[in-house]
Design a protein around this motif. Structure first.
Motif, short mmCIF file in Angstrom:
data_model
loop_
_atom_site.label_atom_id
_atom_site.label_comp_id
_atom_site.label_asym_id
_atom_site.label_seq_id
_atom_site.Cartn_x
_atom_site.Cartn_y
_atom_site.Cartn_z
N THR A 6 5.52 -11.97 -6.29
CA THR A 6 5.27 -11.69 -7.47
C THR A 6 6.45 -10.56 -6.82
OG1 THR A 6 3.95 -12.29 -8.07
CG2 THR A 6 5.30 -10.73 -9.62
N LYS A 7 7.17 -10.11 -7.30
CA LYS A 7 8.88 -8.89 -7.25
C LYS A 7 8.45 -7.98 -8.84
CE LYS A 7 12.69 -8.88 -5.43
NZ LYS A 7 13.67 -8.81 -4.82
N TYR A 8 8.42 -6.56 -8.10
CA TYR A 8 7.65 -5.80 -8.95
C TYR A 8 8.96 -4.32 -9.29
CZ TYR A 8 2.96 -7.86 -9.57
OH TYR A 8 1.51 -8.60 -9.70
N VAL A 10 9.83 -0.78 -10.28
CA VAL A 10 9.28 0.20 -11.48
C VAL A 10 9.95 1.35 -12.16
CG1 VAL A 10 7.44 2.19 -11.70
CG2 VAL A 10 6.93 0.02 -10.31
N GLU A 20 9.99 -0.79 -5.95
CA GLU A 20 10.90 -2.03 -6.21
C GLU A 20 9.67 -2.48 -4.74
OE1 GLU A 20 13.87 -5.18 -5.92
OE2 GLU A 20 14.88 -3.58 -6.86
N SER A 22 7.47 -6.13 -3.43
CA SER A 22 7.05 -7.22 -4.04
C SER A 22 5.32 -7.82 -2.65
CB SER A 22 8.00 -8.39 -3.19
OG SER A 22 9.25 -9.05 -3.45
N ALA A 29 -0.73 -4.21 -6.67
CA ALA A 29 0.24 -4.19 -7.36
C ALA A 29 0.04 -2.85 -9.14
CB ALA A 29 1.23 -5.07 -8.61
N ILE A 33 1.07 0.85 -9.30
CA ILE A 33 1.72 1.36 -10.14
C ILE A 33 1.16 2.40 -10.83
CG2 ILE A 33 3.04 0.90 -12.59
CD1 ILE A 33 3.09 -2.14 -11.28
N VAL A 45 7.60 -1.61 -16.13
CA VAL A 45 7.39 -2.18 -15.20
C VAL A 45 7.97 -3.72 -15.57
CG1 VAL A 45 5.86 -3.34 -13.64
CG2 VAL A 45 5.32 -0.97 -14.02
N THR A 46 9.31 -4.16 -13.99
CA THR A 46 9.34 -5.43 -14.64
C THR A 46 8.80 -6.46 -13.64
OG1 THR A 46 12.00 -4.26 -15.62
CG2 THR A 46 11.89 -7.12 -14.89
N GLU A 47 8.51 -8.02 -13.81
CA GLU A 47 7.43 -8.52 -12.91
C GLU A 47 8.81 -10.02 -12.89
OE1 GLU A 47 3.83 -9.72 -13.75
OE2 GLU A 47 3.60 -7.97 -13.86
#
Length: 58
Positions: A6-8, A10, A20, A22, A29, A33, A45-47
């Motif tokens: 999963t790529k995060y 911020v 950013e 993974s 994560a 964060i 935060v976008t996943e």
């Protein structure tokens, strides 16, 4: 076998890029964060799915 990642991404309250990364470890994560959130409380935060494809070379 594919590696599920999963790529995060911020971003801060003004839309500025903060981090950013993974990972396949949700606990890591959350910890990473949380450390940023200590200093910038209004994070976004976008996943996104960042799963690595199957690779028969190995």
């Amino acid at each position: 076998m594919a590696l599920k990642m999963t790529k995060y991404k911020v971003t801060g309250p003004g839309g500025e890029h903060l981090d950013e990364f993974s990972t396949n470890a949700p606990d890591f994560a959350e910890w990473r964060i949380g450390r940023i959130r200590k200093y910038v409380p209004d994070l976004t935060v976008t996943e996104a799915d960042d799963t690595l494809p199957d690779d028969d070379r190995y």
